[in-house]
Design an enzyme around this catalytic site. Sequence first.
Site, PDB file in Angstrom:
ATOM      1  N   HIS A   1      -2.860  29.099   7.578  1.00 24.79           N
ATOM      2  CA  HIS A   1      -2.901  27.653   7.853  1.00 24.79           C
ATOM      3  C   HIS A   1      -2.152  26.879   6.761  1.00 24.79           C
ATOM      4  CE1 HIS A   1      -7.002  28.448   9.946  1.00 24.79           C
ATOM      5  NE2 HIS A   1      -6.165  28.126  10.895  1.00 24.79           N
TER       6      HIS A   1
ATOM      7  N   ARG B   1       1.529  32.670  15.583  1.00 23.77           N
ATOM      8  CA  ARG B   1       1.540  33.980  14.918  1.00 23.77           C
ATOM      9  C   ARG B   1       2.266  34.984  15.785  1.00 23.77           C
ATOM     10  NH1 ARG B   1      -4.724  33.380  13.944  1.00 23.77           N
ATOM     11  NH2 ARG B   1      -4.282  32.197  15.814  1.00 23.77           N
TER      12      ARG B   1
ATOM     13  N   SER C   1      -8.963  33.077  11.180  1.00 25.33           N
ATOM     14  CA  SER C   1     -10.275  32.746  10.610  1.00 25.33           C
ATOM     15  C   SER C   1     -11.303  33.790  11.047  1.00 25.33           C
ATOM     16  CB  SER C   1     -10.717  31.355  11.061  1.00 25.33           C
ATOM     17  OG  SER C   1      -9.814  30.392  10.608  1.00 25.33           O
TER      18      SER C   1
END
Length: 159
Positions: free
Chosen positions: A17, A90, A128
Site C-alpha cells: 500500500h 498486484r 493484508s
Amino acid sequence: MKIAIYPGSFDPITKGHLDVLHTGTEIFDKVIIAVAKNSEKKSFLTVDERVNLIKESVQHLENVEVDSFEGLTIEYAKRKGAQILLRGLRAVSDFEYEMQLSQANSALSSDIKTVFLITKPKYNFISSSTIKEIFLNGGDISKFVPAPVEEYLNKRNKC
Ligand code: ADP
C-alpha cells in the site's frame, strides 16, 4: 490542484500500500488515503486503529492526508474535491474486480477517473490477509509492514 483519493480497507496498511501511495504523491498534488468503513467485511483492526497506524506510517510524506469515510467512495471523493481514485494492482486476479469497480464508479460519476498503479515486484504478493495469517501464526511480518504496524501488533499480542 490534482487531488487523489486512495480508498481501501488497509487492515492493516502494508508496504505494498505504501509503495502505491508514495508513487501517488509524486504524481498528484495531494493524496487522501481513506479507510472505508465497511460493516459487511469482518475486520481485524478497528477503523481508528487503522487510521492511527496509517498516520504513523506516512509521517515522511508531505502531501498526504489520512481519513476514513462511510458510503460511496465517489460521493466521498466529490466532498473532498478529488478528481482521481487511486488503486493498486498486484496480479491479474486483482484486475477483474478492480475493472468492475472502476467502471461502476465511472457510471456513477464520469468526472472522477480511476488511476491504477503497480507496486514494485518485491511487494507484489503482499496482502493484508496474508499478513494477518503470518502474524496470527507467529511469523515475522517486519519485511511486509511499516514499523509502526509491526510494533503495534506485537504490543497488542502481549496484552
Ligand atoms: P479493498 O478492501 O478496498 O480491496 P485493500 O486495503 O485490500 O482494500 O486494498 C486497497 C487497494 O490497494 C486495492 O486497490 C488493492 O488492490 C491495493 N493493494 C493492496 N495490496 C497491494 C500491494 N501489495 N501492491 C499493490 N497494490 C496493493
